[in-house]
Design a protein around this motif. Structure first.
Motif, PDB file in Angstrom:
ATOM      1  N   TYR A 134       0.866  -1.079  -0.363  1.00  0.00           N
ATOM      2  CA  TYR A 134       0.081   0.585   0.668  1.00  0.00           C
ATOM      3  C   TYR A 134       1.017   1.428   0.264  1.00  0.00           C
ATOM      4  O   TYR A 134       0.409   1.869   0.632  1.00  0.00           O
ATOM      5  N   GLY A 135       1.689   1.442  -0.571  1.00  0.00           N
ATOM      6  CA  GLY A 135       2.693   2.378  -0.950  1.00  0.00           C
ATOM      7  C   GLY A 135       1.841   3.360  -2.275  1.00  0.00           C
ATOM      8  O   GLY A 135       0.829   2.716  -2.618  1.00  0.00           O
ATOM      9  N   SER A 136       2.706   5.091  -1.740  1.00  0.00           N
ATOM     10  CA  SER A 136       1.834   5.668  -3.232  1.00  0.00           C
ATOM     11  C   SER A 136       2.706   5.666  -4.731  1.00  0.00           C
ATOM     12  O   SER A 136       3.669   5.095  -4.745  1.00  0.00           O
ATOM     13  N   ASP A 137       1.926   5.908  -4.928  1.00  0.00           N
ATOM     14  CA  ASP A 137       2.042   5.509  -5.912  1.00  0.00           C
ATOM     15  C   ASP A 137       3.365   6.363  -6.941  1.00  0.00           C
ATOM     16  O   ASP A 137       2.676   7.498  -7.345  1.00  0.00           O
ATOM     17  N   HIS A 138       4.720   6.248  -7.428  1.00  0.00           N
ATOM     18  CA  HIS A 138       5.413   7.018  -7.911  1.00  0.00           C
ATOM     19  C   HIS A 138       5.578   7.215  -9.514  1.00  0.00           C
ATOM     20  O   HIS A 138       5.709   7.914  -9.854  1.00  0.00           O
ATOM     21  N   ASN A 139       3.909   7.520  -9.857  1.00  0.00           N
ATOM     22  CA  ASN A 139       4.270   7.348 -11.482  1.00  0.00           C
ATOM     23  C   ASN A 139       2.702   8.078 -11.733  1.00  0.00           C
ATOM     24  O   ASN A 139       2.530   8.963 -12.773  1.00  0.00           O
ATOM     25  N   LYS A 140       2.214   8.619 -10.371  1.00  0.00           N
ATOM     26  CA  LYS A 140       1.301   9.371 -10.227  1.00  0.00           C
ATOM     27  C   LYS A 140       1.573  10.943 -10.159  1.00  0.00           C
ATOM     28  O   LYS A 140       2.486  11.818  -9.692  1.00  0.00           O
ATOM     29  N   PRO A 141       0.473  12.286 -11.096  1.00  0.00           N
ATOM     30  CA  PRO A 141       1.248  13.439 -10.851  1.00  0.00           C
ATOM     31  C   PRO A 141       0.884  14.431  -9.713  1.00  0.00           C
ATOM     32  O   PRO A 141       0.361  13.076  -8.302  1.00  0.00           O
ATOM     33  N   GLU A 142       1.098  14.445  -8.823  1.00  0.00           N
ATOM     34  CA  GLU A 142       2.013  15.490  -7.230  1.00  0.00           C
ATOM     35  C   GLU A 142       0.236  15.790  -7.141  1.00  0.00           C
ATOM     36  O   GLU A 142       0.040  16.433  -7.868  1.00  0.00           O
ATOM     37  N   GLN A 143      -0.664  15.542  -6.349  1.00  0.00           N
ATOM     38  CA  GLN A 143      -1.341  16.796  -5.935  1.00  0.00           C
ATOM     39  C   GLN A 143      -1.718  17.375  -5.009  1.00  0.00           C
ATOM     40  O   GLN A 143      -2.357  17.666  -5.222  1.00  0.00           O
TER      41      GLN A 143
END
Length: 60
Positions: A2-11
């Motif tokens: 359940y880590g953060s997805d590093h491919n998404k843009p910063e929210q």
């Protein structure tokens, strides 16, 4: 996992860095102008020469 997805843009972008950089730049410029003004403060007269006005009877 359940880590953060590093491919998404910063929210949630933080504005602390750009604002801090802007304030630091402004402060640096003000200090530079203050020190430069204190070092060059001499009793000098500024003379501005303007062109003489002449009477022209016919337009160009």
């Amino acid at each position: 996992m359940y880590g953060s997805d590093h491919n998404k843009p910063e929210q949630n972008a933080s504005t602390a860095f750009p604002v801090g950089l802007l304030l630091l730049s402004i402060g640096t410029i003000l200090v530079y102008l203050a020190i430069g003004g204190a070092l060059t403060e001499k009793e000098t007269d500024i003379v501005v020469y303007t062109p003489q006005a002449t009477d022209v009877s016919t337009p160009r």
